[in-house]
Scaffold this motif. Sequence first.
Motif, PDB file in Angstrom:
ATOM      1  N   LEU A   1      -7.597  -1.416 -49.080  1.00  0.00           N
ATOM      2  CA  LEU A   1      -6.785  -1.231 -48.219  1.00  0.00           C
ATOM      3  C   LEU A   1      -5.852  -0.180 -47.670  1.00  0.00           C
ATOM      4  N   PHE A   2      -5.721   0.912 -48.841  1.00  0.00           N
ATOM      5  CA  PHE A   2      -5.608   2.572 -48.817  1.00  0.00           C
ATOM      6  C   PHE A   2      -6.353   2.830 -48.198  1.00  0.00           C
ATOM      7  N   THR A   3      -7.384   2.883 -48.893  1.00  0.00           N
ATOM      8  CA  THR A   3      -8.576   4.111 -48.023  1.00  0.00           C
ATOM      9  C   THR A   3      -8.830   3.976 -47.010  1.00  0.00           C
ATOM     10  N   ALA A   4      -8.856   2.328 -45.921  1.00  0.00           N
ATOM     11  CA  ALA A   4      -8.794   2.753 -44.488  1.00  0.00           C
ATOM     12  C   ALA A   4      -7.332   2.987 -43.913  1.00  0.00           C
ATOM     13  N   ALA A   5      -6.289   2.609 -44.341  1.00  0.00           N
ATOM     14  CA  ALA A   5      -5.299   2.965 -44.015  1.00  0.00           C
ATOM     15  C   ALA A   5      -4.693   4.126 -43.494  1.00  0.00           C
ATOM     16  N   PHE A   6      -5.185   5.090 -45.011  1.00  0.00           N
ATOM     17  CA  PHE A   6      -5.417   6.694 -45.168  1.00  0.00           C
ATOM     18  C   PHE A   6      -6.198   7.786 -44.178  1.00  0.00           C
ATOM     19  N   ASP A   7      -7.020   6.840 -44.197  1.00  0.00           N
ATOM     20  CA  ASP A   7      -8.474   7.516 -43.057  1.00  0.00           C
ATOM     21  C   ASP A   7      -7.679   6.956 -41.454  1.00  0.00           C
ATOM     22  N   LEU A   8      -6.836   5.475 -40.919  1.00  0.00           N
ATOM     23  CA  LEU A   8      -6.403   6.104 -39.461  1.00  0.00           C
ATOM     24  C   LEU A   8      -5.643   6.747 -39.786  1.00  0.00           C
ATOM     25  N   VAL A   9      -4.295   6.745 -40.531  1.00  0.00           N
ATOM     26  CA  VAL A   9      -3.525   7.552 -40.532  1.00  0.00           C
ATOM     27  C   VAL A   9      -3.542   9.242 -40.914  1.00  0.00           C
ATOM     28  N   THR A  10      -4.655   9.507 -41.184  1.00  0.00           N
ATOM     29  CA  THR A  10      -4.802  10.907 -41.431  1.00  0.00           C
ATOM     30  C   THR A  10      -5.346  11.283 -39.450  1.00  0.00           C
ATOM     31  N   PHE A  11      -6.296  10.372 -39.616  1.00  0.00           N
ATOM     32  CA  PHE A  11      -7.357  10.409 -37.681  1.00  0.00           C
ATOM     33  C   PHE A  11      -6.175  10.443 -37.590  1.00  0.00           C
ATOM     34  N   LEU A  12      -5.518   9.975 -36.953  1.00  0.00           N
ATOM     35  CA  LEU A  12      -4.088   9.593 -35.979  1.00  0.00           C
ATOM     36  C   LEU A  12      -3.295  11.797 -36.022  1.00  0.00           C
ATOM     37  N   LEU A  13      -2.887  11.434 -37.184  1.00  0.00           N
ATOM     38  CA  LEU A  13      -2.719  12.986 -37.400  1.00  0.00           C
ATOM     39  C   LEU A  13      -2.541  14.149 -36.668  1.00  0.00           C
ATOM     40  N   VAL A  14      -4.138  14.330 -37.391  1.00  0.00           N
ATOM     41  CA  VAL A  14      -5.418  15.477 -36.887  1.00  0.00           C
ATOM     42  C   VAL A  14      -5.248  15.399 -35.516  1.00  0.00           C
ATOM     43  N   ALA A  15      -5.591  13.893 -34.423  1.00  0.00           N
ATOM     44  CA  ALA A  15      -6.255  13.773 -33.237  1.00  0.00           C
ATOM     45  C   ALA A  15      -4.467  14.478 -32.863  1.00  0.00           C
ATOM     46  N   ASP A  16      -3.345  13.608 -33.033  1.00  0.00           N
ATOM     47  CA  ASP A  16      -2.012  14.603 -32.351  1.00  0.00           C
ATOM     48  C   ASP A  16      -1.337  15.899 -32.707  1.00  0.00           C
ATOM     49  N   ALA A  17      -1.845  16.339 -33.226  1.00  0.00           N
ATOM     50  CA  ALA A  17      -2.517  17.430 -33.931  1.00  0.00           C
ATOM     51  C   ALA A  17      -3.041  18.999 -33.063  1.00  0.00           C
ATOM     52  N   ILE A  18      -4.361  18.197 -32.195  1.00  0.00           N
ATOM     53  CA  ILE A  18      -4.821  18.862 -31.751  1.00  0.00           C
ATOM     54  C   ILE A  18      -4.342  18.367 -30.015  1.00  0.00           C
ATOM     55  N   ARG A  19      -4.348  17.409 -29.248  1.00  0.00           N
ATOM     56  CA  ARG A  19      -3.335  17.262 -28.509  1.00  0.00           C
ATOM     57  C   ARG A  19      -1.902  17.947 -28.427  1.00  0.00           C
ATOM     58  N   ARG A  20      -1.959  18.475 -29.751  1.00  0.00           N
ATOM     59  CA  ARG A  20      -0.120  19.073 -29.327  1.00  0.00           C
ATOM     60  C   ARG A  20       1.090  17.935 -28.720  1.00  0.00           C
ATOM     61  N   ARG A  21       1.191  16.622 -29.924  1.00  0.00           N
ATOM     62  CA  ARG A  21       1.420  15.363 -29.476  1.00  0.00           C
ATOM     63  C   ARG A  21       2.347  14.950 -31.073  1.00  0.00           C
ATOM     64  N   LEU A  22       1.904  16.006 -32.117  1.00  0.00           N
ATOM     65  CA  LEU A  22       2.397  15.758 -32.969  1.00  0.00           C
ATOM     66  C   LEU A  22       4.393  15.813 -33.770  1.00  0.00           C
ATOM     67  N   ILE A  23       4.384  16.407 -33.014  1.00  0.00           N
ATOM     68  CA  ILE A  23       6.083  16.728 -33.609  1.00  0.00           C
ATOM     69  C   ILE A  23       7.432  16.164 -32.453  1.00  0.00           C
ATOM     70  N   GLN A  24       6.471  16.166 -30.472  1.00  0.00           N
ATOM     71  CA  GLN A  24       7.384  15.809 -30.266  1.00  0.00           C
ATOM     72  C   GLN A  24       6.975  13.738 -29.169  1.00  0.00           C
ATOM     73  N   GLY A  25       5.483  13.578 -29.830  1.00  0.00           N
ATOM     74  CA  GLY A  25       5.545  12.855 -29.485  1.00  0.00           C
ATOM     75  C   GLY A  25       4.914  12.831 -27.524  1.00  0.00           C
ATOM     76  N   ASP A  26       4.213  11.788 -27.218  1.00  0.00           N
ATOM     77  CA  ASP A  26       3.684  11.525 -25.589  1.00  0.00           C
ATOM     78  C   ASP A  26       4.761  11.653 -25.076  1.00  0.00           C
ATOM     79  N   GLN A  27       4.947  12.613 -23.738  1.00  0.00           N
ATOM     80  CA  GLN A  27       6.240  12.278 -22.400  1.00  0.00           C
ATOM     81  C   GLN A  27       5.636  11.430 -21.744  1.00  0.00           C
ATOM     82  N   ASP A  28       4.730  11.251 -21.081  1.00  0.00           N
ATOM     83  CA  ASP A  28       4.377   9.554 -20.091  1.00  0.00           C
ATOM     84  C   ASP A  28       5.067   8.881 -19.944  1.00  0.00           C
TER      85      ASP A  28
END
Length: 494
Positions: A467-494
């Motif tokens: 459960l931890f290794t899966a949670a780590f991968d999902l959260v890290t994937f989301l973290l990197v993806a949000d950093a790529i699309r520049r929505r890490l700090i400010q969140g989504d505005q739509d």
Amino acid sequence: MIRNHLQKINRLGILRRLTNISPAFFAAFMVLLITSIALFTPPYIGMADNGDYFRILYGNGVYFNVPDYTSQYFGYFIPKYGIFQYFNENNTVVVSSQSIFIQAAVWLNKLFIDALVFDVRVQAAIYTCLYTIAVYLLVESITWKTPRKYGYPIAILAIFLFGDTAYTAYFNSFYGESVAFIMMIFLLASGLLLYRNRYNDYVMLTVFTLSGILLTTSKQQNAPVGVIVAFIGIMLIFIRKGKTFRILTASSLACLLLAGVGTYAFIPKEFVNINKYHAMTRGILMESKDPEAALKPFGIDPQYAILDKSVYFESNTTVDLDSEILEKSFYSHYGFGSIVKYYITNPGQAGQMLDLAAKSAFIIRPPAMGSYEKDVGKPWGAQTNFFSEYSELKKHLTPRTFGFIVIWISLVMGLYLPSFISALRSRNMRKAARFPLIVMLILIGLSGIVVSFIGAGDADLAKHVFLFTAAFDLVTFLLVADAIRRRLIQGDQD
């Protein structure tokens, strides 16, 4: 020359069609393709039985029909099993949502392939279809309304992670991790789609609830998941003002809570004693400098210190582990609560167990189980390296200590907290939902670690901390993806 070929292709409209494919569709299609090659083309990739299959198979009408089956434990993947033709006197050893998928696979197997022999790849096909949908929804929840220049790198990252055979090899097995991982993706994806206001809220709430229940009931150690999702999910009640939605959401969360409580309540007594035995012998006694003194807080006779580091399944033991004497003088003296109390009062020992768990918390595929059929000719216990780059990098490059886990959690929460506070200040509860979803996944992962060593010591940690290794991968994937699309700090505005 290349330019001329591209121009010719473009005139045919092929490039235009390719560029019209969404990042989510591209990611899902490639994961489907890679998984299909791995699981359904020779040499077939799966996972060997570690001795746990019997718990789920016989009660679902499937039995071992290979004469030398036990000699292949851990070493070789076995794809075919017998199907009971007459009355099945075997009760289900464990109550698990996994049985739903096994029963569906057996029914399809009988209908289209064979009424006598069950091929586990039928089950794998069901999992692969669900997995493809889950990956699509997760990538869509992140890349919706995102420019393609950001969306496609996120899709490639998803393929790199979710196409890894360390995860998909579970589909060709009877381990509950298959259901757990697929449902974790659905849980996160549906939550993020509610946060982004993508698709119908009622449909996404249904997906969120069902995936949470199936995840909670997939394995008995996942019982805390239902409780975690139910409490964190309270924030979903406030994303809409309508009374109907709020009542349905509250009812859904109540079902999740009951699923967690029920999963714990239905753990068979046999497995309770096995886990309790390992919690003491492979946990408290194993890490104690004075095993005899460690037994005193529990009121257990110091002579039982002789069981230190022993395993329940050993053929030769110093005492009958199922005896009434052991029940009265050993098992009845401690439980989950008293073990938690012991570790709280012995933080050094707790730290040792947390570090021990962390060593396995970044390994997706347990090193003990082979990937190939015996007839392939691979060495005993050989594992595939086909599309396993992510899992290998994770295993070798990640600092496997609990200290690193603490740093990772602090970093993730620190980066996502500003957008959460901003959403609360603007009273936009839908936009505030992302941070609680991330906290939910982190808590689910941590529950996998804590429940594992408190409930069963270091016994089979590589699978118990999944459960931890899966949670780590999902959260890290989301973290990197949000950093790529520049929505890490400010969140989504739509």
